[in-house]
Design a protein around this motif. Structure first.
Motif, short mmCIF file in Angstrom:
data_model
loop_
_atom_site.label_atom_id
_atom_site.label_comp_id
_atom_site.label_asym_id
_atom_site.label_seq_id
_atom_site.Cartn_x
_atom_site.Cartn_y
_atom_site.Cartn_z
N ASP A 170 0.83 -1.21 0.00
CA ASP A 170 0.00 0.00 0.00
C ASP A 170 0.86 1.26 0.00
OD1 ASP A 170 -2.28 -1.53 0.01
OD2 ASP A 170 -2.65 -1.29 2.17
N ASP A 171 1.91 1.26 0.84
CA ASP A 171 2.82 2.40 0.90
C ASP A 171 3.50 2.62 -0.45
OD1 ASP A 171 2.18 2.63 3.55
OD2 ASP A 171 4.10 1.89 4.31
N ALA A 221 1.08 4.06 -3.00
CA ALA A 221 0.83 5.48 -2.72
C ALA A 221 2.02 6.33 -3.15
CB ALA A 221 0.53 5.68 -1.24
N HIS A 237 2.23 6.51 -7.01
CA HIS A 237 1.18 7.40 -7.51
C HIS A 237 1.54 8.87 -7.24
CE1 HIS A 237 -2.71 8.58 -8.94
NE2 HIS A 237 -2.90 9.28 -7.84
N ALA A 238 2.10 9.13 -6.06
CA ALA A 238 2.51 10.49 -5.72
C ALA A 238 3.66 10.97 -6.60
CB ALA A 238 2.90 10.56 -4.24
N ILE A 251 0.45 15.74 -0.40
CA ILE A 251 -0.47 14.71 -0.91
C ILE A 251 -1.05 13.94 0.27
CG2 ILE A 251 -0.63 12.59 -2.28
CD1 ILE A 251 1.56 13.80 -4.09
N PRO A 252 -2.36 14.02 0.46
CA PRO A 252 -2.99 13.40 1.63
C PRO A 252 -2.71 11.90 1.77
CG PRO A 252 -4.54 14.82 0.49
CD PRO A 252 -3.33 14.74 -0.37
N ALA A 253 -2.68 11.17 0.67
CA ALA A 253 -2.45 9.72 0.76
C ALA A 253 -1.11 9.40 1.41
CB ALA A 253 -2.52 9.09 -0.62
N LEU A 254 -0.10 10.23 1.16
CA LEU A 254 1.21 10.01 1.78
C LEU A 254 1.24 10.48 3.22
CD1 LEU A 254 3.81 10.92 -1.00
CD2 LEU A 254 3.06 8.67 -0.25
N THR A 255 0.67 11.65 3.50
CA THR A 255 0.70 12.15 4.86
C THR A 255 -0.13 11.26 5.79
OG1 THR A 255 -1.10 13.70 4.35
CG2 THR A 255 1.15 14.54 4.24
N ASP A 256 -1.21 10.67 5.27
CA ASP A 256 -2.00 9.73 6.08
C ASP A 256 -1.16 8.50 6.44
OD1 ASP A 256 -4.11 11.45 5.87
OD2 ASP A 256 -5.19 10.27 4.36
N LYS A 257 -0.40 7.99 5.47
CA LYS A 257 0.44 6.80 5.70
C LYS A 257 1.53 7.10 6.73
CE LYS A 257 -0.75 4.01 2.07
NZ LYS A 257 -1.69 3.09 2.67
#
Length: 175
Positions: A104-105, A108, A111-112, A162-168
């Motif tokens: 998943d990481d 993400a 994609h980023a 990028i929210p997907a990275l900061t969430d991870k």
């Protein structure tokens, strides 16, 4: 090319192929494009192998060729988007921890990276993935150290936004 140089070149390819493929994949975003980029770069390296091998840093030479070929091929494109389906074989290395979370990481992150302009992506990949110095990155990209610093800083800032990275990263830090 003599027999000794052939052997040296084959040894170089064998030892550096996985690293070159990872770098090329991060630059191109596609398995087949990465393979083409590495092969094209190694073809050019082969022609000059005698000079390259005596210069002392064949890795820098091949990286520079890869950046140049990639930049020429994609000069007209402002953005490229990765096809995450192609990411499998390049990153199949055993690592510690939760394999699903790592997948998943990785997805993400890929994609980023795809959302960055080409020069920013090159600077981020070479500085932080390849762990090159600013001077080495500037040489590979054919630009000034200031341009490397600027592109890397802008790229990292965009990745941090990028929210997907900061969430991870945030969820990993809370554990």
């Amino acid at each position: 090319m003599g027999e000794r140089e052939q052997t040296d070149f084959q040894g170089f390819i064998t030892s550096r192929w996985p690293q070159l493929m990872r770098t090329a994949f991060l630059l191109t975003g596609q398995q087949h494009a990465a393979e083409d980029l590495v092969q094209s770069s190694l073809e050019r390296t082969y022609v000059s192998w005698r000079r390259v091998s005596t210069a002392g840093d064949p890795d820098a030479y091949v990286r520079r060729i890869m950046i140049n070929i990639h930049a020429r091929k994609h000069r007209r494109k402002l953005k490229e988007f990765l096809t995450l389906q192609d990411s499998g074989p390049v990153f199949d290395r055993p690592e510690h921890g939760d394999r699903m979370a790592q997948a998943d990481d990785r997805a993400a992150l890929l994609h980023a990276l795809a959302q960055l302009p080409a020069r920013q992506r090159e600077a981020v990949v070479l500085r932080y993935w390849e762990d090159l110095s600013e001077t080495q990155t500037a040489q590979a990209m054919g630009c000034s150290i200031g341009a490397v610093k600027s592109n890397a800083a802008k790229g990292i800032a965009k990745l941090r936004a990028i929210p997907a990275l900061t969430d991870k990263v945030g969820s990993r830090g809370e554990k």
